[in-house]
Design an enzyme around this catalytic site. Structure first.
Site, mmCIF file in Angstrom:
data_model
loop_
_atom_site.group_PDB
_atom_site.id
_atom_site.type_symbol
_atom_site.label_atom_id
_atom_site.label_comp_id
_atom_site.label_asym_id
_atom_site.label_seq_id
_atom_site.Cartn_x
_atom_site.Cartn_y
_atom_site.Cartn_z
ATOM 1 N N SER A 97 0.800 -1.223 0.000
ATOM 2 C CA SER A 97 0.000 0.000 0.000
ATOM 3 C C SER A 97 0.836 1.277 0.000
ATOM 4 O O SER A 97 0.353 2.344 -0.365
ATOM 5 C CB SER A 97 -0.959 0.018 1.198
ATOM 6 O OG SER A 97 -0.254 0.234 2.403
ATOM 7 N N LYS A 129 0.428 4.766 6.641
ATOM 8 C CA LYS A 129 -0.021 5.605 5.528
ATOM 9 C C LYS A 129 0.696 6.955 5.599
ATOM 10 O O LYS A 129 1.353 7.283 6.576
ATOM 11 C CB LYS A 129 -1.540 5.836 5.578
ATOM 12 C CG LYS A 129 -2.404 4.587 5.621
ATOM 13 C CD LYS A 129 -2.339 3.776 4.338
ATOM 14 C CE LYS A 129 -3.158 2.486 4.455
ATOM 15 N NZ LYS A 129 -2.921 1.579 3.325
#
Length: 201
Positions: free
Chosen positions: A63, A113
């Protein structure tokens, strides 16, 4: 007939041997105590460092590609956010946000993230380009532009908007909402594995 002198000498030898044995036993016990104390101190320091200062983390998914690869090992520092708020562009590790908990994710699961927008900023995605307060931002770290638009939203107080650098393979704020600042574990600061990619992030 036994020589009394020999008896005395044997008695002295016996006492000396007993004293030496006791001394060795005492020394061994002291050594064990010192080793146990050192191990306890080391474990205590490791616990304190991991809890309050920094901890290692393994990247399990793509990701955050190309910035981070599967198998990368990072040091996550936990001190700086006690003195300053997360900034745009910071890569943060955080516990499962409430929305994902309600969807059945483990509350102790960790995610990583990039912070894209902070409280008071308006975030949107138009034709693959991210806009903050209606201005496009440079993003030379992404794998490719996002393939879906995202309507403008303002980030509330004590919340963050986070996204993965691999925009089209990332479960992030576009799908589960804002990240509470309290869920942040720390900031990804240093990659220590693999050796050919070691360095600051």
């Amino acid at each position: 007939m036994n020589d009394p002198k020999n008896n005395i000498q044997e008695s002295d030898k016996s006492q000396t041997n007993n004293a030496q044995k006791k001394h060795k036993t005492s020394t061994k016990w002291r050594d064990w105590q010192e080793n146990i104390s050192l191990i306890a101190i080391a474990l205590g320091l490791a616990f304190l460092i991991r809890t309050f200062i920094a901890e290692p983390r393994l990247i399990p998914s793509e990701s955050m590609y190309p910035t981070l690869h599967i198998g990368d090992r990072l040091v996550v520092e936990k001190i700086s956010y006690h003195f300053q708020s997360p900034k745009n562009g910071d890569i943060v590790v955080f516990r499962t946000p409430p929305t994902l908990e309600r969807r059945g994710y483990d509350q102790n699961q960790a995610f990583i993230k990039r912070v894209i927008a902070t409280p008071g900023q308006t975030i949107s995605v138009i034709k693959g380009k991210v806009y903050i307060n209606n201005k496009p931002i440079p993003e030379d770290y992404i794998a490719e532009p996002a393939n879906q638009p995202f309507s403008p939203v303002e980030v509330p107080t004590d919340q963050l908007f986070v996204m993965g650098d691999n925009r089209n393979d990332s479960n992030d704020s576009r799908y589960w909402g804002f990240l509470p600042s309290d869920n942040i574990i720390g900031r990804a600061k240093f990659r220590f594995w693999p050796l050919d990619r070691i360095g600051l992030i």
